[in-house]
Design an enzyme around this catalytic site. Structure first.
Site, PDB file in Angstrom:
ATOM      1  N   GLU A 189       0.802  -1.115  -0.001  1.00 26.40           N
ATOM      2  CA  GLU A 189      -0.130   0.261  -0.326  1.00 26.40           C
ATOM      3  C   GLU A 189       0.779   1.089   0.019  1.00 26.40           C
ATOM      4  OE1 GLU A 189      -2.987  -0.164   3.326  1.00 26.40           O
ATOM      5  OE2 GLU A 189      -3.825  -1.616   1.978  1.00 26.40           O
ATOM      6  N   GLU A 381      -5.043  -8.477  -0.932  1.00 27.26           N
ATOM      7  CA  GLU A 381      -6.288  -8.469   0.564  1.00 27.26           C
ATOM      8  C   GLU A 381      -7.782  -7.962  -0.515  1.00 27.26           C
ATOM      9  OE1 GLU A 381      -4.666  -5.555   3.344  1.00 27.26           O
ATOM     10  OE2 GLU A 381      -2.635  -5.635   2.527  1.00 27.26           O
TER      11      GLU A 381
END
Ligand code: BG6
Length: 482
Positions: A189, A381
């Site tokens: 991220e 995810e």
């Protein structure tokens, strides 16, 4: 009738060292930034204290040599129980398991002259165990942690010297695991640095006069480090595949008012900015305006542009939990998210933590990413954090989790039908782990329950939930039996 997924589709689960392993002071590991994040009880939580750390908190954590109130220090003890856990993943039929390597386990201070052999051996053992069951490791080089010493001495990623140190770490693990790991990710991220600069970049809140400036300086260093890691990976492990990782924020305009649509476009650009750099190889033009209007300037060096352009990633991986809404009108109620928030969407339901559940948004996002970049995608995810309770028979019937995952998997299949190239799917936290945003474990994502509470009390025993058997069927049928 549901359709099968493409042959070789990589089904599995995703974790991160700091939320999973524990053993924070074992095997020669140094302290990592994640070991310093305290558990904050729900009533004391603000959107700020979930993502920032102050100098005082950092100092307190440094003085606490034991476990204290720092749940990421104990994780769920994968450090000792990895064999049992991997056997359970194998029982579900995992084809892939995403973990990260703790930098501080390999280089306790970040710049040690030799790597910590015990740390390297630990991941060797994990990869060997996965190989026993033909589970491919998918390894993130940096998932929300770094050696604490680099924060103390260098102020984290704001210092350009971090690039070389990180690349050295990457080369060390590529060389060591070149016969064991073929799928790699650089920074988890990478866009999170804008909102959680401590987690993502080792930036302490009150140490930087101009936080925005520090963030984009640190980010530039991460971009360059990521590109150099891509280069090193290609040199050291021919045939490996290395991707970037984005927290994808699918954003809708609240209305068809062009002003709302424009605002949403701008928000989306701020999210695509990261993949634009890592996939297209250069800073997009729209960011020049953003930097100018926000008085952000940062230092780059000659040669950086070439490094970014010549070392773009093989694929894009991303997390997807929810979608957001933007508006130029009166700002109504906001819905929360792990690090990001947006306006409430009246068409969606929310999780117990207020994250808005939007499976169709995943299909939209997959299409948008593929249209824009035309490179393979990987959902690394996705999942539902919920409170799990045992029923009278002593079982956890997590139908809510099954429902969430099923809906998202259906939309992934639709996206493949739309023409999207999708490599695989690793749901978040296949075993309960410590939450990144709140450091609690009561917010559980797993197919496997871990018997501990938020203060780390419990047996750490593992128990299968209903979703365990469901996911096993999904994988067995290659996505047909949902
Ligand atoms: C992602 C992170 O942002 O979301 C994970 O990459 C994290 O590390 C996951 O755990 C879920 O967020 P949370 O706060 O529920 O743990």
């Amino acid at each position: 009738m549901n359709k099968e997924f493409p042959k070789g589709f990589l089904w599995g689960g995703a974790t991160a060292a700091n939320q999973l392993e524990g053993g924070f002071n074992l095997g020669g590991k140094g302290l990592s930034t994640a070991d310093m994040i305290p558990f904050i009880p729900k009533h004391e939580r603000t959107s700020d204290n979930a993502v920032h750390i102050t100098s005082q908190q950092f100092k307190d954590a440094l003085n606490e040599k034991d476990y204290g109130i720092y749940p990421k220090r104990w994780g769920v003890d994968f450090y000792h129980r990895y064999k049992e856990d991997i056997a359970l993943f194998a029982e579900m039929g995992f084809k892939v398991f995403r973990i990260s390597i703790s930098w501080a386990r390999i280089f306790p201070n970040g710049d040690d002259s030799t790597p910590n052999e015990e740390g390297l051996a630990f991941y060797d053992d994990v990869f060997n165990e996965l190989a026993k069951y033909n589970i491919e490791p998918l390894v993130t080089l940096s998932h929300y942690e770094m050696p604490v010493s680099l924060v103390e001495r260098f102020n984290g990623w704001t210092d350009r010297r971090l690039i070389d140190l990180f690349v050295h770490f990457a080369e060390t693990v590529f060389t060591r695991y070149k016969n064991k790991v073929k799928y790699w990710l650089t920074f988890n991220e990478i866009n999170a640095i804008a909102l959680a600069p401590y987690n993502a970049g080792g930036l302490i809140h009150d140490r930087h006069e101009n936080m925005q400036q520090a963030i984009y300086q640190a980010l530039h260093h991460q971009f360059v480090a990521s590109a150099l890691a891509v280069k090193a990976c290609r040199n050291i492990i021919p045939g490996a595949q290395i991707g970037c990782m984005l927290a994808r924020l699918e954003t809708y305009p609240e209305t068809c008012n062009p002003l709302d649509v424009l605002k949403t476009l701008k928000e989306e650009q701020l999210n695509f900015f990261y993949t634009d750099v890592q996939v297209r190889g250069k800073y997009p033009n729209y960011m020049q305006r953003f930097f100018k209007e926000n008085q952000i300037s940062f230092v780059t060096e000659p040669g950086d542009e070439e490094i970014l352009l010549e070392n773009t990633v093989d694929f894009i991986s991303f997390s997807y939990y929810m979608s957001l809404v933007e508006s130029t009108g009166p700002q109504g109620e906001r819905a929360s998210g792990n690090l990001f928030s947006g306006l409430k969407n009246p068409y969606l339901e929310s999780s117990e933590w207020g994250w808005q559940i939007d499976a169709i948004g995943l299909r939209i996002t997959l299409n948008k990413l593929y249209d824009r970049y035309q490179v393979p995608l990987f959902v690394v995810e996705n999942g539902l954090g919920a409170i799990d309770k045992f029923n009278d028979q002593g079982e956890i019937e997590d139908d809510y989790r099954i429902d969430y995952l099923r809906k998202h998997i259906i939309q992934m299949r639709e996206a493949i039908e739309d023409g999207v190239e999708l490599m695989g799917y690793t749901s978040w936290g296949p075993i309960d782990i410590i939450s990144v945003s709140t450091s609690e474990i009561s917010k559980r994502y797993g197919f496997i329950y871990v018997d501990i509470d938020d203060s780390g009390q419990g047996t750490f025993d593992r128990r299968k939930k209903k979703s365990f058997y469901w996911y096993k069927k999904v994988i067995e049928s290659n996505g047909k039996n949902l």
